[in-house]
Motif scaffolding. Structure first.
Motif, PDB file in Angstrom:
ATOM      1  N   LEU A 154       0.826  -1.201   0.000  1.00 39.90           N
ATOM      2  CA  LEU A 154       0.000   0.000   0.000  1.00 39.90           C
ATOM      3  C   LEU A 154       0.864   1.256   0.000  1.00 39.90           C
ATOM      4  O   LEU A 154       0.665   2.164  -0.801  1.00 39.90           O
ATOM      5  N   VAL A 155       1.839   1.297   0.875  1.00 38.72           N
ATOM      6  CA  VAL A 155       2.656   2.511   1.027  1.00 38.72           C
ATOM      7  C   VAL A 155       3.705   2.632  -0.068  1.00 38.72           C
ATOM      8  O   VAL A 155       3.898   3.708  -0.633  1.00 38.72           O
ATOM      9  N   HIS A 156       4.388   1.543  -0.385  1.00 42.19           N
ATOM     10  CA  HIS A 156       5.557   1.635  -1.262  1.00 42.19           C
ATOM     11  C   HIS A 156       5.301   1.327  -2.735  1.00 42.19           C
ATOM     12  O   HIS A 156       6.132   1.663  -3.577  1.00 42.19           O
ATOM     13  N   ALA A 157       4.174   0.712  -3.056  1.00 41.40           N
ATOM     14  CA  ALA A 157       3.892   0.406  -4.463  1.00 41.40           C
ATOM     15  C   ALA A 157       2.611   1.081  -4.947  1.00 41.40           C
ATOM     16  O   ALA A 157       2.584   1.655  -6.032  1.00 41.40           O
ATOM     17  N   ASP A 158       1.559   1.017  -4.134  1.00 40.18           N
ATOM     18  CA  ASP A 158       0.262   1.543  -4.570  1.00 40.18           C
ATOM     19  C   ASP A 158       0.157   3.055  -4.456  1.00 40.18           C
ATOM     20  O   ASP A 158      -0.602   3.672  -5.196  1.00 40.18           O
ATOM     21  N   THR A 159       0.874   3.645  -3.523  1.00 43.56           N
ATOM     22  CA  THR A 159       0.858   5.102  -3.363  1.00 43.56           C
ATOM     23  C   THR A 159       1.963   5.665  -4.249  1.00 43.56           C
ATOM     24  O   THR A 159       3.140   5.557  -3.933  1.00 43.56           O
ATOM     25  N   THR A 160       1.566   6.264  -5.359  1.00 45.43           N
ATOM     26  CA  THR A 160       2.550   6.684  -6.354  1.00 45.43           C
ATOM     27  C   THR A 160       3.066   8.101  -6.136  1.00 45.43           C
ATOM     28  O   THR A 160       4.107   8.459  -6.655  1.00 45.43           O
ATOM     29  N   GLY A 161       2.358   8.906  -5.378  1.00 47.74           N
ATOM     30  CA  GLY A 161       2.813  10.272  -5.121  1.00 47.74           C
ATOM     31  C   GLY A 161       3.833  10.304  -3.998  1.00 47.74           C
ATOM     32  O   GLY A 161       3.555   9.843  -2.889  1.00 47.74           O
ATOM     33  N   GLY A 162       5.020  10.802  -4.283  1.00 54.62           N
ATOM     34  CA  GLY A 162       6.089  10.839  -3.285  1.00 54.62           C
ATOM     35  C   GLY A 162       5.714  11.608  -2.036  1.00 54.62           C
ATOM     36  O   GLY A 162       5.990  11.174  -0.915  1.00 54.62           O
TER      37      GLY A 162
END
Length: 100
Positions: free
Chosen positions: A62-70
């Motif tokens: 969820l945090v490192h792959a699915d959330t694309t906005g830095g």
């Protein structure tokens, strides 16, 4: 988000991950709101529920792959760190340590 139980919030996050969270910025913002609506031990429980789906949809993804906005990702990680510190200060040590 106060009207939804922790289980309901985790189910929503899981459903958005299954739908393809990476391609939907609005859904990523909704997940951000769900996470930020949870504080302290409640956040720890929510993170554990997200991690316990039994499949590959988990908190790390969820945090490192699915959330694309830095900035969105950094904001979530900062919230996790701040809330962890608050919980540790409240109880005088670690709470719900997970060993992988």
């Amino acid at each position: 988000m106060g009207l939804l139980s922790l289980l309901s919030r985790s189910i929503l996050v899981h459903a958005m991950q299954q739908r393809g969270l990476r391609r939907h910025k609005d859904s990523q913002k909704a997940v951000w709101r769900i996470i930020f609506s949870s504080k302290g031990r409640e956040l720890t429980t929510l993170k554990n529920l997200i991690d316990s789906s039994g499949g590959y949809q988990n908190l790390y993804k969820l945090v490192h792959a699915d959330t694309t906005g830095g900035r969105l990702r950094e904001s979530i990680l900062a919230h996790f760190a701040a809330q962890a510190k608050t919980v540790r200060n409240e109880i005088g040590g670690a709470y719900g340590v997970k060993i992988l």
